[in-house]
Write an enzyme that holds these catalytic residues in place. Structure first.
Site, PDB file in Angstrom:
ATOM      1  N   ALA A   1      82.023  -4.689  43.311  1.00 53.91           N
ATOM      2  CA  ALA A   1      81.567  -4.338  44.661  1.00 53.91           C
ATOM      3  C   ALA A   1      82.457  -3.254  45.241  1.00 53.91           C
ATOM      4  CB  ALA A   1      81.573  -5.568  45.563  1.00 53.91           C
TER       5      ALA A   1
ATOM      6  N   THR B   1      95.581  -0.541  47.996  1.00 54.38           N
ATOM      7  CA  THR B   1      96.764   0.219  48.379  1.00 54.38           C
ATOM      8  C   THR B   1      97.796  -0.736  48.971  1.00 54.38           C
ATOM      9  OG1 THR B   1      95.421   2.190  48.849  1.00 54.38           O
ATOM     10  CG2 THR B   1      97.622   2.101  49.819  1.00 54.38           C
TER      11      THR B   1
ATOM     12  N   GLU C   1      88.023   4.808  50.843  1.00 60.55           N
ATOM     13  CA  GLU C   1      87.476   4.567  52.186  1.00 60.55           C
ATOM     14  C   GLU C   1      86.071   5.154  52.348  1.00 60.55           C
ATOM     15  OE1 GLU C   1      89.780   4.474  55.711  1.00 60.55           O
ATOM     16  OE2 GLU C   1      91.671   4.526  54.614  1.00 60.55           O
TER      17      GLU C   1
END
Length: 378
Positions: free
Chosen positions: A126, A154, A360
């Protein structure tokens, strides 16, 4: 759009980036380690907590200020941007959705530099499709039991806690059954995968996070059950502005290197900056960088003004993600063979830029967001 304080912030951030970060950027890239003393200097400067409210130890600054700091730091070292994540992904869930107790414990810890946070939505199966997450949170009395695996996290190898998105209602369709939890790294069942060996931003640690029957108290539910997707998208909206700022900074850094090198490089008896082709390249690159700057600060201004900014943030992230890749490519081309050598900063900038159009939300996802809003007349 800008006030006197913003120009002062830019001056301070630029001086810090030039004097403290730039001299160590190559070392960070080569060793894959972020120097503890440099991190301490960043914390002391408070560049890492620009958007955290003053009540919890931060600066209480606006998003224009955070974007300025991100741009200036990224221009000198892409890895260093991940040291100021409390301004965006690691701090965002708590800033916008945390209650007082959660903010006092975790947000203040990040502002003080005693805690490192992370953000966990991506899974092996996903990525762009958040509705496909397999991580599950089952209610057990006053606690939740979490099981699942997050990847490409991260700060994964070094985080003290992570905001985890998990399904609390496995029967719910789409994203309606997703909730958010603050999970501490020293709890039983919490483990980490290997530190990934990446193409760029090597001074940033990245790993999987594995959750095996991790017991999370109800006090660590962020927001309400079923509100997870809303939290995730809200944080990503603001995070896209800072990632766009990272792309902008890398692009500016690449342009700066091109200008510097072409002034110094002598061919056919004169500096290659004297050739019209070089001048046209620099003019085109500089114009595009300035376009990116307008997109970034327009989105930041809209957010600071309390207006809807989803489309503008996506535009800034899409454009600047592609921009830093293009400008670093063209700058390296102007360097010729020297650009292919690690002694030159452009080689590092070129590698660091590649991630910006991916994490992102990929450029393709930004296009979907933008086109969807345009068709909806927003």
């Amino acid at each position: 759009m800008f006030e006197k304080k913003h120009e002062m912030i830019r001056k301070l951030a630029r001086e810090f980036a030039e004097n403290e970060i730039a001299p160590r950027a190559q070392e960070i890239d080569k060793t894959g380690e972020y120097p503890a003393d440099l991190r301490e200097k960043l914390i002391k400067s408070k560049f890492h907590c620009v958007t955290i409210p003053e009540e919890y130890g931060g600066c209480g600054g606006d998003y224009k200020s955070a974007a300025i700091v991100t741009e200036e730091i990224a221009a000198k070292c892409g890895s260093s941007v991940t040291q100021i994540m409390p301004n965006s992904l690691s701090g965002g869930p708590l800033i916008y959705f945390g209650n007082h107790e959660q903010k006092k414990k975790y947000l203040q810890g990040m502002a003080e530099g005693s805690l490192i946070g992370a953000f966990g939505i991506t899974e092996p199966g996903a990525g762009s499709d958040a509705s496909s997450i397999d991580t599950v949170a089952e209610k057990d009395g006053d606690d939740y039991i979490l099981n699942g695996r997050k990847c490409f996290i991260t700060n994964g190898p070094i985080c003290d806690f992570i905001t985890v998105f998990a399904k609390t209602d496995t029967k719910a369709k789409g994203v309606s059954g997703i909730s958010a939890f603050i999970v501490e790294a020293d709890w039983n069942g919490f483990s980490r995968g290997k530190n990934e060996d990446k193409l760029g931003i090597k001074g940033s640690k990245t790993s999987d996070i594995i959750l095996e029957n991790v017991r999370v108290p109800k006090e660590n539910l962020l927001g309400r059950e079923g509100q997870g997707f809303k939290i995730c998208m809200g944080v990503l909206d603001s995070g896209r502005i800072t990632v766009a700022s990272q792309g902008l900074g890398l692009a500016q850094g690449a342009l700066d290197e091109a200008v510097k090198f072409t002034k110094e490089r002598i061919q056919f008896g004169k500096s290659i900056a004297k050739f019209q082709n070089t001048q046209f390249e620099i003019a085109d690159m500089a114009t595009k960088v300035q376009c990116g700057r307008h997109l970034v600060f327009n989105a930041a201004h809209m957010k600071d003004s309390g207006r809807s900014y989803t489309k503008e943030a996506a535009m800034a992230k899409y454009y600047c993600g592609e921009l830093c890749n293009e400008i670093s490519y063209r700058s390296l081309q102007l360097h010729g063979g020297y650009g292919f050598i690690k002694d030159y900063d452009i080689e590092r900038i070129y590698r660091d830029s590649r991630i910006v159009s991916i994490y992102e939300g990929t450029s393709e996802i930004q296009k979907l967001v933008i086109s969807g809003m345009v068709y909806a007349g927003k």
